[in-house]
Motif scaffolding. Structure first.
Motif, PDB file in Angstrom:
ATOM      1  N   PHE A  45      30.388  41.696  -6.559  1.00 49.13           N
ATOM      2  CA  PHE A  45      31.139  41.956  -7.783  1.00 49.13           C
ATOM      3  C   PHE A  45      31.324  43.457  -8.001  1.00 49.13           C
ATOM      4  CE2 PHE A  45      31.211  42.617 -12.433  1.00 49.13           C
ATOM      5  CZ  PHE A  45      32.387  41.933 -12.729  1.00 49.13           C
ATOM      6  N   ILE A  46      30.265  44.208  -7.795  1.00 42.77           N
ATOM      7  CA  ILE A  46      30.345  45.664  -7.959  1.00 42.77           C
ATOM      8  C   ILE A  46      31.257  46.277  -6.902  1.00 42.77           C
ATOM      9  CG2 ILE A  46      28.985  47.795  -7.794  1.00 42.77           C
ATOM     10  CD1 ILE A  46      26.722  46.259  -9.183  1.00 42.77           C
ATOM     11  N   SER A  47      31.219  45.744  -5.689  1.00 40.59           N
ATOM     12  CA  SER A  47      32.094  46.285  -4.648  1.00 40.59           C
ATOM     13  C   SER A  47      33.561  46.035  -4.958  1.00 40.59           C
ATOM     14  CB  SER A  47      31.737  45.699  -3.283  1.00 40.59           C
ATOM     15  OG  SER A  47      32.168  44.358  -3.186  1.00 40.59           O
ATOM     16  N   VAL A  48      33.878  44.912  -5.594  1.00 40.84           N
ATOM     17  CA  VAL A  48      35.262  44.655  -5.997  1.00 40.84           C
ATOM     18  C   VAL A  48      35.662  45.598  -7.122  1.00 40.84           C
ATOM     19  CG1 VAL A  48      36.770  42.936  -7.088  1.00 40.84           C
ATOM     20  CG2 VAL A  48      35.291  42.272  -5.197  1.00 40.84           C
ATOM     21  N   LEU A  49      34.748  45.832  -8.064  1.00 40.48           N
ATOM     22  CA  LEU A  49      35.067  46.749  -9.165  1.00 40.48           C
ATOM     23  C   LEU A  49      35.311  48.172  -8.662  1.00 40.48           C
ATOM     24  CD1 LEU A  49      32.611  45.713 -12.014  1.00 40.48           C
ATOM     25  CD2 LEU A  49      35.058  45.276 -11.853  1.00 40.48           C
ATOM     26  N   ARG A  50      34.523  48.607  -7.693  1.00 40.39           N
ATOM     27  CA  ARG A  50      34.655  49.980  -7.176  1.00 40.39           C
ATOM     28  C   ARG A  50      35.655  50.079  -6.047  1.00 40.39           C
ATOM     29  NH1 ARG A  50      29.159  53.022  -6.319  1.00 40.39           N
ATOM     30  NH2 ARG A  50      30.759  54.455  -5.596  1.00 40.39           N
ATOM     31  N   ASP A  51      36.152  48.953  -5.560  1.00 35.77           N
ATOM     32  CA  ASP A  51      37.073  48.896  -4.429  1.00 35.77           C
ATOM     33  C   ASP A  51      36.471  49.592  -3.208  1.00 35.77           C
ATOM     34  OD1 ASP A  51      39.367  48.038  -3.188  1.00 35.77           O
ATOM     35  OD2 ASP A  51      40.475  49.876  -3.650  1.00 35.77           O
ATOM     36  N   ASP A  52      35.222  49.224  -2.909  1.00 37.01           N
ATOM     37  CA  ASP A  52      34.475  49.823  -1.810  1.00 37.01           C
ATOM     38  C   ASP A  52      34.072  48.723  -0.837  1.00 37.01           C
ATOM     39  OD1 ASP A  52      32.999  51.408  -0.169  1.00 37.01           O
ATOM     40  OD2 ASP A  52      31.563  52.046  -1.693  1.00 37.01           O
ATOM     41  N   TRP A  53      34.657  48.741   0.360  1.00 40.10           N
ATOM     42  CA  TRP A  53      34.387  47.690   1.335  1.00 40.10           C
ATOM     43  C   TRP A  53      33.007  47.812   1.957  1.00 40.10           C
ATOM     44  CZ3 TRP A  53      36.982  43.405   1.772  1.00 40.10           C
ATOM     45  CH2 TRP A  53      38.274  43.353   1.271  1.00 40.10           C
ATOM     46  N   ALA A  54      32.462  49.019   2.004  1.00 35.30           N
ATOM     47  CA  ALA A  54      31.131  49.200   2.607  1.00 35.30           C
ATOM     48  C   ALA A  54      30.064  48.470   1.791  1.00 35.30           C
ATOM     49  CB  ALA A  54      30.797  50.678   2.725  1.00 35.30           C
ATOM     50  N   ILE A  55      30.157  48.570   0.472  1.00 38.83           N
ATOM     51  CA  ILE A  55      29.208  47.857  -0.387  1.00 38.83           C
ATOM     52  C   ILE A  55      29.416  46.348  -0.255  1.00 38.83           C
ATOM     53  CG2 ILE A  55      28.479  47.499  -2.775  1.00 38.83           C
ATOM     54  CD1 ILE A  55      29.257  50.378  -3.338  1.00 38.83           C
ATOM     55  N   GLY A  56      30.663  45.931  -0.126  1.00 39.17           N
ATOM     56  CA  GLY A  56      30.960  44.505   0.040  1.00 39.17           C
ATOM     57  C   GLY A  56      30.383  43.940   1.322  1.00 39.17           C
ATOM     58  N   ILE A  57      30.405  44.721   2.395  1.00 37.65           N
ATOM     59  CA  ILE A  57      29.826  44.264   3.659  1.00 37.65           C
ATOM     60  C   ILE A  57      28.316  44.100   3.522  1.00 37.65           C
ATOM     61  CG2 ILE A  57      29.370  44.969   6.040  1.00 37.65           C
ATOM     62  CD1 ILE A  57      32.210  46.164   6.047  1.00 37.65           C
ATOM     63  N   VAL A  58      27.682  45.026   2.840  1.00 37.74           N
ATOM     64  CA  VAL A  58      26.235  44.922   2.604  1.00 37.74           C
ATOM     65  C   VAL A  58      25.931  43.670   1.786  1.00 37.74           C
ATOM     66  CG1 VAL A  58      24.283  45.990   1.437  1.00 37.74           C
ATOM     67  CG2 VAL A  58      25.795  47.375   2.834  1.00 37.74           C
ATOM     68  N   GLY A  59      26.746  43.397   0.769  1.00 35.44           N
ATOM     69  CA  GLY A  59      26.555  42.187  -0.032  1.00 35.44           C
ATOM     70  C   GLY A  59      26.716  40.922   0.785  1.00 35.44           C
ATOM     71  N   ALA A  60      27.685  40.913   1.697  1.00 37.84           N
ATOM     72  CA  ALA A  60      27.890  39.738   2.553  1.00 37.84           C
ATOM     73  C   ALA A  60      26.727  39.543   3.514  1.00 37.84           C
ATOM     74  CB  ALA A  60      29.200  39.876   3.322  1.00 37.84           C
ATOM     75  N   ILE A  61      26.187  40.641   4.037  1.00 39.13           N
ATOM     76  CA  ILE A  61      25.037  40.543   4.941  1.00 39.13           C
ATOM     77  C   ILE A  61      23.810  40.034   4.187  1.00 39.13           C
ATOM     78  CG2 ILE A  61      23.408  41.908   6.309  1.00 39.13           C
ATOM     79  CD1 ILE A  61      25.825  43.599   7.192  1.00 39.13           C
ATOM     80  N   VAL A  62      23.593  40.543   2.979  1.00 39.76           N
ATOM     81  CA  VAL A  62      22.465  40.072   2.168  1.00 39.76           C
ATOM     82  C   VAL A  62      22.627  38.592   1.850  1.00 39.76           C
ATOM     83  CG1 VAL A  62      21.387  40.265  -0.109  1.00 39.76           C
ATOM     84  CG2 VAL A  62      21.880  42.306   1.198  1.00 39.76           C
ATOM     85  N   LEU A  63      23.849  38.167   1.575  1.00 42.28           N
ATOM     86  CA  LEU A  63      24.102  36.769   1.239  1.00 42.28           C
ATOM     87  C   LEU A  63      23.810  35.851   2.417  1.00 42.28           C
ATOM     88  CD1 LEU A  63      25.138  34.925  -1.017  1.00 42.28           C
ATOM     89  CD2 LEU A  63      27.429  35.245  -0.122  1.00 42.28           C
ATOM     90  N   THR A  64      24.163  36.256   3.624  1.00 40.94           N
ATOM     91  CA  THR A  64      23.963  35.380   4.774  1.00 40.94           C
ATOM     92  C   THR A  64      22.566  35.493   5.373  1.00 40.94           C
ATOM     93  OG1 THR A  64      24.925  37.056   6.218  1.00 40.94           O
ATOM     94  CG2 THR A  64      26.388  35.364   5.388  1.00 40.94           C
ATOM     95  N   VAL A  65      22.053  36.691   5.535  1.00 45.11           N
ATOM     96  CA  VAL A  65      20.779  36.882   6.234  1.00 45.11           C
ATOM     97  C   VAL A  65      19.588  36.657   5.317  1.00 45.11           C
ATOM     98  CG1 VAL A  65      19.403  38.556   7.528  1.00 45.11           C
ATOM     99  CG2 VAL A  65      21.851  38.431   7.881  1.00 45.11           C
ATOM    100  N   GLY A  66      19.724  36.989   4.037  1.00 44.16           N
ATOM    101  CA  GLY A  66      18.599  36.859   3.125  1.00 44.16           C
ATOM    102  C   GLY A  66      18.101  35.436   2.989  1.00 44.16           C
ATOM    103  N   ASN A  67      19.008  34.493   2.840  1.00 48.28           N
ATOM    104  CA  ASN A  67      18.596  33.101   2.700  1.00 48.28           C
ATOM    105  C   ASN A  67      18.127  32.516   4.030  1.00 48.28           C
ATOM    106  OD1 ASN A  67      19.096  33.050  -0.015  1.00 48.28           O
ATOM    107  ND2 ASN A  67      21.216  32.436   0.245  1.00 48.28           N
TER     108      ASN A  67
END
Length: 83
Positions: A45-67
């Protein structure tokens, strides 16, 4: 927008309270999986607000690898209890 972020952080605290209150290991792992998922959604959500793809990639990695790591830990604990 800041009100929405505050609401998301407050919702994130609900599983923390449940994990603190409960002594069952499976309930704690479920609460931590919920925290991991909600944190990843918050990062996206924060990556969409800031329009920053690097933060979005980190969020996607946390979403898949964390669980996945929590599920591996659950299987290890399950197998240790069987023997």
């Amino acid at each position: 927008m800041s009100l929405l972020l505050i609401a998301m952080i407050l919702v994130l605290l609900i599983p923390l309270y449940d994990a603190w209150k409960n002594d069952n290991i499976w309930q704690k792992m479920l609460a931590f999986a919920s925290i991991s998922t909600k944190t990843a959604i918050l990062i996206l959500f924060i990556s969409v607000l800031r329009d920053d793809w690097a933060i979005g990639i980190v969020g996607a990695i946390v979403l898949t690898v964390g669980n996945a790591a929590l599920m591996l830990l659950a299987n290890i604990i399950k197998r240790m209890n069987e023997t």
